[in-house]
Design a protein around this motif. Structure first.
Motif, PDB file in Angstrom:
ATOM      1  N   GLU A   1      -9.402  -5.137 -12.342  1.00  0.00           N
ATOM      2  CA  GLU A   1     -10.530  -5.740 -12.699  1.00  0.00           C
ATOM      3  C   GLU A   1     -10.174  -6.361 -14.206  1.00  0.00           C
ATOM      4  O   GLU A   1      -9.722  -5.984 -14.904  1.00  0.00           O
TER       5      GLU A   1
ATOM      6  N   GLY B   1      -2.091  -7.821  -6.019  1.00  0.00           N
ATOM      7  CA  GLY B   1      -3.448  -7.220  -6.335  1.00  0.00           C
ATOM      8  C   GLY B   1      -3.501  -7.472  -7.975  1.00  0.00           C
ATOM      9  O   GLY B   1      -2.318  -7.307  -8.681  1.00  0.00           O
TER      10      GLY B   1
ATOM     11  N   ARG C   1       0.909  -1.164   0.048  1.00  0.00           N
ATOM     12  CA  ARG C   1      -0.082   0.021  -0.063  1.00  0.00           C
ATOM     13  C   ARG C   1       0.822   1.238  -0.218  1.00  0.00           C
ATOM     14  O   ARG C   1       0.688   2.286  -0.558  1.00  0.00           O
TER      15      ARG C   1
ATOM     16  N   GLU D   1      -4.904   2.062  -4.852  1.00  0.00           N
ATOM     17  CA  GLU D   1      -5.331   0.803  -3.871  1.00  0.00           C
ATOM     18  C   GLU D   1      -6.649   0.225  -4.492  1.00  0.00           C
ATOM     19  O   GLU D   1      -7.063  -1.136  -4.240  1.00  0.00           O
ATOM     20  N   LYS D   2      -7.593   1.360  -5.006  1.00  0.00           N
ATOM     21  CA  LYS D   2      -8.694   0.925  -5.344  1.00  0.00           C
ATOM     22  C   LYS D   2      -8.662   0.460  -6.851  1.00  0.00           C
ATOM     23  O   LYS D   2      -9.574  -0.798  -7.177  1.00  0.00           O
ATOM     24  N   HIS D   3      -7.755   0.654  -7.767  1.00  0.00           N
ATOM     25  CA  HIS D   3      -7.335   0.101  -8.988  1.00  0.00           C
ATOM     26  C   HIS D   3      -7.124  -1.442  -8.892  1.00  0.00           C
ATOM     27  O   HIS D   3      -7.478  -2.278  -9.812  1.00  0.00           O
TER      28      HIS D   3
ATOM     29  N   GLN E   1      -7.434  -5.010  -7.078  1.00  0.00           N
ATOM     30  CA  GLN E   1      -8.082  -6.068  -6.065  1.00  0.00           C
ATOM     31  C   GLN E   1      -7.126  -6.895  -5.541  1.00  0.00           C
ATOM     32  O   GLN E   1      -6.528  -7.679  -6.440  1.00  0.00           O
ATOM     33  N   SER E   2      -7.295  -7.364  -4.153  1.00  0.00           N
ATOM     34  CA  SER E   2      -6.541  -8.328  -3.497  1.00  0.00           C
ATOM     35  C   SER E   2      -7.225  -9.877  -4.079  1.00  0.00           C
ATOM     36  O   SER E   2      -8.237  -9.969  -4.297  1.00  0.00           O
ATOM     37  N   ARG E   3      -5.997 -10.811  -4.030  1.00  0.00           N
ATOM     38  CA  ARG E   3      -6.683 -12.003  -4.416  1.00  0.00           C
ATOM     39  C   ARG E   3      -6.264 -13.111  -3.236  1.00  0.00           C
ATOM     40  O   ARG E   3      -5.650 -14.108  -3.547  1.00  0.00           O
TER      41      ARG E   3
END
Ligand code: A2P
Length: 220
Positions: free
Chosen positions: A159, A156, A29, A62-64, A66-68
């Motif tokens: 999408e 991350g 982050r 951070e929004k771009h 997504q964690s996996r």
């Protein structure tokens, strides 16, 4: 036998101890935040994302991404036995013997592309015994890269991007490094930031992040 086939996992890999996974996510982050505030990054933001920008021309990276799920370094993707060489890998003595063993992963860099954010793992000689000899060639058959060049922890994905992409992105960095491209952007205290053509960024750490991790199979 059917029983053996059923026992093949989705993938084998090293799974980070919880505390160290949290620490790595925090460092990730911080990396994304620093990157998003950098002038040189902002100048090329359109190559990275078409998302709406803030008043300072920054984007929330951070929004771009997504964690996996649980943080890990994949050694062999088996797809429950459907992937090439899955059974042979699972049957290797070193694989069987290493199940449940803890080792320390050396994280040497963070990297980000429009598709993925990840951590580069510098595998030790011992860890390389668990590394499939064809892992790099499978993606880049025409480039001669050291064994383990693909080793990473996915932090991350953007999408619509598939998990496998992080290792492919890291191999692209490795290929560019080998060709001698990549520009030093600036020192960031904990390491040096490099850009590889405006949409690929890598922070090489001055000190490795050490992450204890357990070797195991993941069954989904
Ligand atoms: P990665 O190791 O980069 O995180 P998925 O969730 O897509 O089923 O993938 C499960 C795990 O296996 C993820 O860790 C993913 O990527 C990895 N993976 C998926 N497909 C492949 C592949 N073709 N080769 C190597 N690793 C893969």
């Amino acid at each position: 036998s059917a029983l053996e086939a059923a026992a093949l996992p989705l993938f084998f890999g090293w799974f980070l101890a919880h505390k160290h996974a949290l620490e790595l996510e925090k460092r990730s982050r911080e990396f994304l935040k620093t990157l998003s505030q950098l002038d040189q990054f902002k100048q090329h933001i359109s190559q990275f994302t078409s998302e709406e920008l803030g008043s300072q021309g920054e984007v929330d990276l951070e929004k771009h991404f997504q964690s996996r799920g649980v943080l890990h370094c994949t050694t062999k993707f088996c797809d429950f036995g459907k992937a090439d060489g899955a059974k042979a890998y699972a049957e290797k003595e070193v694989v069987r013997e290493s199940m449940g063993c803890v080792t320390v992963l050396q994280i040497s860099a963070f990297f980000a592309t429009p598709r993925t954010v990840g951590a580069r793992v510098a595998l030790t000689e011992e860890q390389l015994r668990l590394w499939p000899p064809d892992a790099e060639k499978e993606v880049m058959p025409d480039v001669d890269l050291p064994l383990g060049s693909r080793a990473h922890v996915t932090l991350g994905c953007a999408e619509g991007v598939e998990g496998v992409q992080t290792g492919i992105d890291l191999l692209e960095f490795a290929k560019l490094e080998k060709e001698g491209s990549g520009d030093k952007v600036q020192d960031l205290g904990d390491g040096t930031l490099y850009s590889y053509g405006n949409d690929m960024w890598m922070l090489r750490l001055s000190r490795n992040v050490e992450a204890p991790a357990m070797f195991s199979g993941f069954y989904g």
